[in-house]
Write an enzyme that holds these catalytic residues in place. Structure first.
Site, mmCIF file in Angstrom:
data_model
loop_
_atom_site.group_PDB
_atom_site.id
_atom_site.type_symbol
_atom_site.label_atom_id
_atom_site.label_comp_id
_atom_site.label_asym_id
_atom_site.label_seq_id
_atom_site.Cartn_x
_atom_site.Cartn_y
_atom_site.Cartn_z
ATOM 1 N N LYS A 99 0.875 -1.168 0.000
ATOM 2 C CA LYS A 99 0.000 0.000 0.000
ATOM 3 C C LYS A 99 0.909 1.214 0.000
ATOM 4 C CE LYS A 99 -3.616 2.491 2.312
ATOM 5 N NZ LYS A 99 -3.780 3.118 3.615
ATOM 6 N N GLY B 20 -8.452 9.664 9.219
ATOM 7 C CA GLY B 20 -8.685 9.772 10.658
ATOM 8 C C GLY B 20 -9.752 10.763 11.052
ATOM 9 N N ALA C 220 -9.685 6.054 3.917
ATOM 10 C CA ALA C 220 -9.528 7.275 4.702
ATOM 11 C C ALA C 220 -10.813 8.084 4.834
ATOM 12 C CB ALA C 220 -8.434 8.169 4.139
ATOM 13 N N GLY C 221 -11.141 8.393 6.064
ATOM 14 C CA GLY C 221 -12.240 9.313 6.348
ATOM 15 C C GLY C 221 -13.570 8.639 6.612
ATOM 16 N N ASN D 124 -9.863 2.145 9.534
ATOM 17 C CA ASN D 124 -9.044 1.937 10.728
ATOM 18 C C ASN D 124 -9.591 2.718 11.917
ATOM 19 O OD1 ASN D 124 -5.458 2.208 11.522
ATOM 20 N ND2 ASN D 124 -7.112 1.355 12.695
ATOM 21 N N THR D 125 -9.459 4.064 11.830
ATOM 22 C CA THR D 125 -9.823 4.907 12.972
ATOM 23 C C THR D 125 -11.238 4.648 13.469
ATOM 24 O OG1 THR D 125 -8.301 6.605 12.216
ATOM 25 C CG2 THR D 125 -9.997 7.303 13.772
#
Lengths: 416, 256
Positions: B95, B156, B182-183, B204-205
C-alpha cells in the site's frame, strides 16, 4: 492577567515585543543570522512576525461560559480560542476541557503512546542559566562521553527496551558541536529507529548536515518568550541571545527536520502568556514549514543542585488545563510529559491527553551504565523502568509504541 | 467476490492495524470484521526482531498482510520502504502512502505517481492511497496499479464521503478496483461507498477508536455486505412519490 480577562497586559504586547528586540547588532551571532535571513527568501522569521503582530486586540475578548464552549468545540481553533481556554475563567470548566481533549486525543492517536529515553552526551555548558544544575558556574564534575562510552550507554538504553533515543548535549559549541556530532551520531544511528537531539541553536546548514547524519527530531525549548524574564534567567553565553533562540525553529523548518520540538519551562514567568506565545509560534511554523511535525512539552521547573526556586508556581490543575488547551487547539500535536512529574499524575494524564513519554530516564552523562552515581541535571519523580511503564500503559488500555520510524525516512533513503 | 491483484476476495472490508488498545482487541476486531486483508506500517517494525505487539499476532490472524509505506515523504523513500517491507514480510503487495504533510496526512500526487510507476516496473502489486482526483487515478491505473485508493475525506477524520462527486467519477471510469480509503467514519458511510460502486473500503480509525471496536468491526462487516447487495438490487432512483397519482399527470395521460 486578570481573573476575568484573557490576555491582559499592562502594556500592549506588541509594544512589549518592540522593546524585546531593539537591536541585535551587538550579538556575536548577528552576522550569521543576517546571512540566514538572506537565504530565507520571503518566509518571515518568527521574531519578525511577533514584532508585527498586534496582540492588543486580544484584551477585548471576554471569556464567559458561551465563549469557552465556542472555543471548546471550534472546528478550526484559532489563537483567540486557545487564549480563552487558557484563561483563569476556563479553569472552572476543567471537566469539559479534559473531556474534549480526551475525545480529540482518542480520535487522532487512538490508544498508541510513544516511549523514548534521553541520553546525555555531555553536561558541559557555556551558558549561565540561574535555574539549571548544569550552568557553567555550577561546581559539577563535567564530562563528555567518548564513542566507547556512548555505545555502552546506548546499549544499556536499548536493553531497557527503548528504540527512540533523545540525545541531550548541554550547550557547548566548541567541545560538543558539529565535529563531535560528525564522529558520534553515525555510531548511534544504526541502533535506534528514531534519533532526536536537544542541542544549542545551530545554523540551517548545520541542521541540514545533522539530518543527513541521522537526526530525525530536534528539540529546542524557548524556556520563556517574555524578554524581561528571559534576560533575568540567562546571564552568560550564547543563550543570552534571545532572538537567535527564538528563530531557531525557523532554521529547523528550513533545514527540513522531520519533527521540531517546542517547549517552555514553567516556573520562570507568567505561564499563560508564555503558552500563548508558544501557540503563536506553533501556528507560524505549521504554516511555513508544513512538511515538519511538531511536538510540545511543558516541563515544570524542578529542584536542582544549586538552582533557584521557581518564581511562579504552576499547580497541577493549571498544568492539566494547559495540556488540554493545547490538545484542543492542535489535535494532531505530539504532547510530551516529562519524568519530572509524579507517577500518579502521569498515569492520569496519559489516557487523556499525553501521547509521548520518556521512561526510566537518567539526566546525567553516563547515567545508565558508565557513571550512574554522577549528579543529574534535574531530579526526576517518576522512577519507573520502561518495562514497568509499558505494563502501566497496557493496564490503562493503551498501546506502548517503541518503534514508529524507519532510519531511511528523512534522508532520501540513503541510510539503512 | 472481487478480484484484486489476480486474487479473489470475498470480504470488501480492509482494516488498518493502528490505534488499537491491545493486540487482543485488534485480533478480535479483525475476526469480527471478516476482513481478509490488514495493512500495517513498515515503520512500526524493528528489522530482525520479534514484534509481539503487532506483527506476530497479525501473522497468526490468518489474513493477508499489506505493508504500507507510511512515513515516506517522497518517491525515493517509499520505494525503499516497499522493498524493505517486501523482504521482511515476503510479499510483493504494497500500500503506497506518501504524505509529506504530517498535519492532514494528504497524499502527494506527484511523488505517488512517480513511486507507483517505478514499483509497478519492479513487479509490485501496488495499491496507492491517493487524492480523490479522477485524472490522477487514471494516471495511476495507466502506471499499472492494481487498484486505486482515493480518500473519502481526510484520514482519521471520520467525516465520511465528503468527496462523493469525485469518487463517483473515479468509480465510473475505473479499470481496476476502487478501494475507498480514509475518512470513513461510520458503518453507513462504508455501506454508501460500496453501494455507489466502490469495490471495497479500508477502515481503521472508525473501528479502532470506537467505544466498542469489536462491535464496530461487525457493523462495518454487515454494512459492506448490505451496500453490495444494495448495489446489485438496482433499486429505482429516488423520485417524487406523489407524481404517479398527481392530477396533472392524470390529465396529461388523458390528453396523450
Amino acid at each position: 492577567m486578570t481573573d476575568h480577562g484573557i490576555i491582559v497586559a499592562t502594556t500592549p504586547l506588541s509594544e512589549q515585543y518592540q522593546q524585546h528586540f531593539p537591536d541585535t547588532a551587538a550579538s556575536p551571532l548577528a552576522t550569521q543570522q543576517s546571512v540566514e535571513a538572506q537565504l530565507s527568501g520571503k518566509t518571515p522569521l518568527f521574531s519578525e512576525v511577533l514584532a508585527q503582530t498586534d496582540f492588543s486586540t486580544l484584551q477585548l475578548i471576554p471569556a464567559d461560559e458561551n465563549r469557552i464552549k465556542q472555543a471548546l468545540y471550534a472546528q478550526k481553533p484559532e489563537i483567540a480560542d486557545l487564549a480563552v481556554l487558557l484563561s483563569p475563567v476556563a479553569t472552572a470548566f476543567l471537566p469539559e476541557l479534559i473531556q474534549r481533549a480526551a475525545q480529540l486525543t482518542k480520535q487522532h492517536f487512538g490508544a498508541a503512546r510513544q516511549l523514548f529515553a534521553p541520553l546525555y552526551m555531555s553536561n558541559l555548558c557555556a551558558n549561565e542559566c540561574t535555574y539549571c544544575g548544569f550552568s557553567m558556574s555550577q561546581a559539577v564534575k563535567r564530562r563528555v562521553l567518548n564513542s566507547e562510552e556512548l555505545l555502552q550507554e546506548a546499549e544499556a538504553v536499548k536493553a531497557l527496551g527503548h528504540d527512540q533515543l533523545l540525545l541531550v548535549t548541554g550547550e557547548h559549541e566548541r567541545k560538543v558541536g558539529m565535529d563531535y556530532f560528525r564522529r558520534q551520531i553515525p555510531l548511534l544511528r544504526p541502533l535506534f529507529s528514531r534519533l532526536m537531539l536537544e542541542v544549542q541553536p545551530l545554523t540551517t546548514i548545520e541542521y541540514q548536515e545533522l539530518k543527513q547524519l541521522g537526526i530525525d527530531t530536534v528539540l529546542v525549548y524557548q524556556e520563556t518568550y517574555q524578554q524581561q524574564a528571559y534576560q533575568q534567567y540567562h546571564l552568560k553565553g550564547n543563550k543570552t541571545d534571545m532572538r537567535w533562540r527564538l528563530d531557531c525553529p525557523d532554521r529547523l523548518g528550513k533545514a527540513g527536520i522531520d519533527k521540531i520540538g517546542l517547549g517552555i519551562l514553567l516556573g520562570l514567568a507568567d505561564w499563560r502568556l508564555d503558552a500563548f506565545y508558544l501557540a503563536t509560534h506553533l501556528r507560524h511554523l505549521q504554516k511555513h514549514y508544513w512538511r515538519s511535525q511538531f511536538s510540545v512539552a511543558f516541563p515544570r521547573l524542578r529542584p536542582c543542585s544549586g538552582g533557584i526556586e521557581p518564581k511562579v508556581l504552576v499547580g497541577d490543575k493549571e498544568l492539566v488545563q494547559l495540556y488540554c488547551a493545547f490538545r484542543i487547539f492542535a489535535p494532531e500535536l505530539e504532547l510530551i510529559l516529562s519524568t519530572r512529574e509524579r507517577a500518579r499524575l502521569r498515569d492520569l494524564l496519559l489516557p487523556l491527553v499525553i501521547t509521548s513519554i520518556s521512561a526510566g530516564s537518567k539526566t546525567q552523562p553516563g547515567g545508565y551504565q558508565v557513571a550512574p552515581e554522577a549528579l543529574q541535571q534535574f531530579s526526576i519523580d517518576d522512577e519507573r523502568s520502561p518495562k514497568e511503564m509499558a505494563a502501566v500503559l497496557t493496564e490503562l488500555g493503551l498501546q506502548p509504541v517503541w518503534t514508529n520510524w524507519h532510519p531511511a525516512f528523512g534522508r532520501g533513503s540513503s541510510c539503512s | 467476490m472481487f478480484e484484486l491483484g489476480h486474487e479473489q476476495f470475498h470480504s470488501r472490508l480492509l482494516l488498518g492495524s493502528g490505534k488499537f488498545a491491545s493486540p487482543q482487541q485488534m485480533l478480535e476486531a479483525i475476526s469480527a470484521s471478516g476482513t481478509q486483508m490488514v495493512t500495517l506500517a513498515l515503520k512500526r517494525l524493528k528489522p530482525g526482531q520479534p514484534s509481539p505487539d503487532l506483527l506476530t499476532p497479525l501473522q497468526q490472524a490468518g489474513v493477508r498482510l499489506l505493508p504500507n509505506t507510511s512515513g515516506a515523504v517522497n518517491a525515493k523513500e517509499a520505494i525503499f520502504a516497499a522493498e524493505l517491507a517486501s523482504e521482511l514480510l515476503e510479499t510483493n503487495w504494497v500500500k503506497l502512502e506518501i504524505h509529506p504533510d504530517p498535519r492532514y496526512l494528504l497524499p502527494d500526487p506527484h511523488e505517488t505517481l512517480l513511486a507507483a510507476t517505478e514499483l509497478c516496473k519492479l513487479g509490485f502489486i501496488v495499491l496507492p492511497y491517493c487524492s480523490a482526483d479522477p485524472v490522477h487515478c487514471q494516471a495511476l491505473q495507466d502506471a499499472g496499479c492494481a487498484a486505486v485508493m482515493p480518500l473519502a475525506s481526510p484520514i482519521g477524520s471520520n467525516q465520511g464521503l465528503q468527496n462523493r462527486l469525485m469518487l463517483d467519477i473515479i468509480i465510473s471510469q475505473a479499470r481496476v478496483p476502487v478501494i475507498i480509503d480514509a475518512g470513513i467514519g461510520k458503518a453507513s458511510d462504508a455501506c454508501a461507498a460500496i453501494e455507489m460502486g466502490a469495490s471495497a473500503v479500508l477502515v481503521n480509525t472508525a473501528i479502532a477508536t470506537a467505544q466498542n471496536p469489536v462491535l464496530a468491526a461487525r457493523a462495518f462487516k454487515l454494512a459492506v455486505e448490505a451496500g453490495f447487495a444494495g448495489s446489485r438490487a438496482q433499486c429505482a432512483p429516488a423520485q417524487n412519490a406523489a407524481s404517479a397519482t398527481s392530477p396533472v399527470d392524470a390529465l396529461l395521460d388523458y390528453l396523450r
